[in-house]
Design an enzyme around this catalytic site. Sequence first.
Site, PDB file in Angstrom:
ATOM      1  N   LYS A 261       2.621  -6.790  10.113  1.00  0.00           N
ATOM      2  CA  LYS A 261       2.339  -7.069   8.482  1.00  0.00           C
ATOM      3  C   LYS A 261       3.132  -8.234   8.016  1.00  0.00           C
ATOM      4  CE  LYS A 261       3.806  -4.111   4.511  1.00  0.00           C
ATOM      5  NZ  LYS A 261       4.035  -2.920   4.109  1.00  0.00           N
TER       6      LYS A 261
HETATM    7  C1  5RP Z   1       8.952  -3.425   2.810  1.00  0.00           C
HETATM    8  C2  5RP Z   1       7.414  -2.974   3.016  1.00  0.00           C
HETATM    9  C3  5RP Z   1       6.595  -2.540   1.980  1.00  0.00           C
HETATM   10  O1  5RP Z   1       6.098  -1.355   2.500  1.00  0.00           O
HETATM   11  C4  5RP Z   1       5.596  -3.599   1.614  1.00  0.00           C
HETATM   12  O2  5RP Z   1       6.107  -4.773   1.033  1.00  0.00           O
HETATM   13  C5  5RP Z   1       4.239  -3.150   1.091  1.00  0.00           C
HETATM   14  O3  5RP Z   1       4.434  -2.931  -0.330  1.00  0.00           O
HETATM   15  P1  5RP Z   1       3.923  -3.825  -1.430  1.00  0.00           P
HETATM   16  O4  5RP Z   1       2.508  -4.093  -1.381  1.00  0.00           O
HETATM   17  O5  5RP Z   1       4.407  -3.312  -2.635  1.00  0.00           O
HETATM   18  O6  5RP Z   1       4.567  -5.201  -1.337  1.00  0.00           O
HETATM   19  O7  5RP Z   1       7.076  -2.879   4.259  1.00  0.00           O
HETATM   20  O8  5RP Z   1       9.277  -4.156   3.626  1.00  0.00           O
END
Ligand code: 5RP
Length: 290
Positions: free
Chosen positions: A203
């Site tokens: 991610k």
């Molecule tokens: C924090 C994360 C969050 O789940 C991620 O940032 C996703 O949320 P957003 O779309 O609000 O940024 O992994 O580390």
Amino acid sequence: MADMDGFKEAEAYGFGKPQENTAFFLKGNENRGWGVKNRLSRIFNPETGRTVMLACDHGFIMGPTSGLERIDLTINPLIEYADCLMCTRGALRSVIPPTMSKPVCLRADGGTSILTDLNLNRVYDIEDVIRVNASAMAVMVAVGDKASEQMTTHNLVHTVDMGEKYGIPVLGVTAVGKDMVRDARYFRLATRICAENGASFVKTYYTEEGFETVVAQCPVPIVIAGGKKLPEDKALELAYRAIQAGAAGVDMGRNVFQSEKPLAMMQAISAVVHKGLSAKDAFELYNDAK
Ligand code: 5RP
């Protein structure tokens, strides 16, 4: 002993039809075990090869951020529109109904909060991950942060070792420190380090410039975080561009649960990810949806 009365002799051997060997549909995961592939196939839709993950794990560092004050009221009604729910074990045990059937990508580390030095985390026991029937484990990796790089990379390595043992894939989450530049060069480095250390998917954040190079050099699928709340049309544009550049989906939180119409936003994002809808058409869908 089974009742042998009326026993039917086996005869459907399918001569002339070779047993099919199918290639696994997700980039870079062909050589994983059956359990990992099966769990990934619950998170990513095998028809589109993509996923819409709904992230609501923010409380583990931010507390009751806007939109997550009551996960039972705001997130539970959205779960059926997501392909996967990303949350903490605390949220799972306290407010997520165990009767829901979506796969869970479990936030599998915790430690420091927004009040101190972020990412000095330790990881959950694998037994607890198995107990809550997680389909994946998400671990933060803070590449380039002096205080936490080694610890978080070690967390990823350890989690992948445990995941390989029990057939559970790992999502490497690229954490960006306050002083880090959020550009394609940095995200190429960070995502690649996650993949090389064994993450099944990664991610990261979308970058205006060069995001396609981030995707191209990462040997496993990439999903993007939404980041801070944007106007809905801009958030849909972000999702659209990321998908066009090769992302395998989104793992969005604030742009969904802080939206004026979270349910409509889930539907519009899903149409962008799975149906290739343009951002403009998806915004219309958002406006039309109740
Ligand atoms: C924090 C994360 C969050 O789940 C991620 O940032 C996703 O949320 P957003 O779309 O609000 O940024 O992994 O580390």
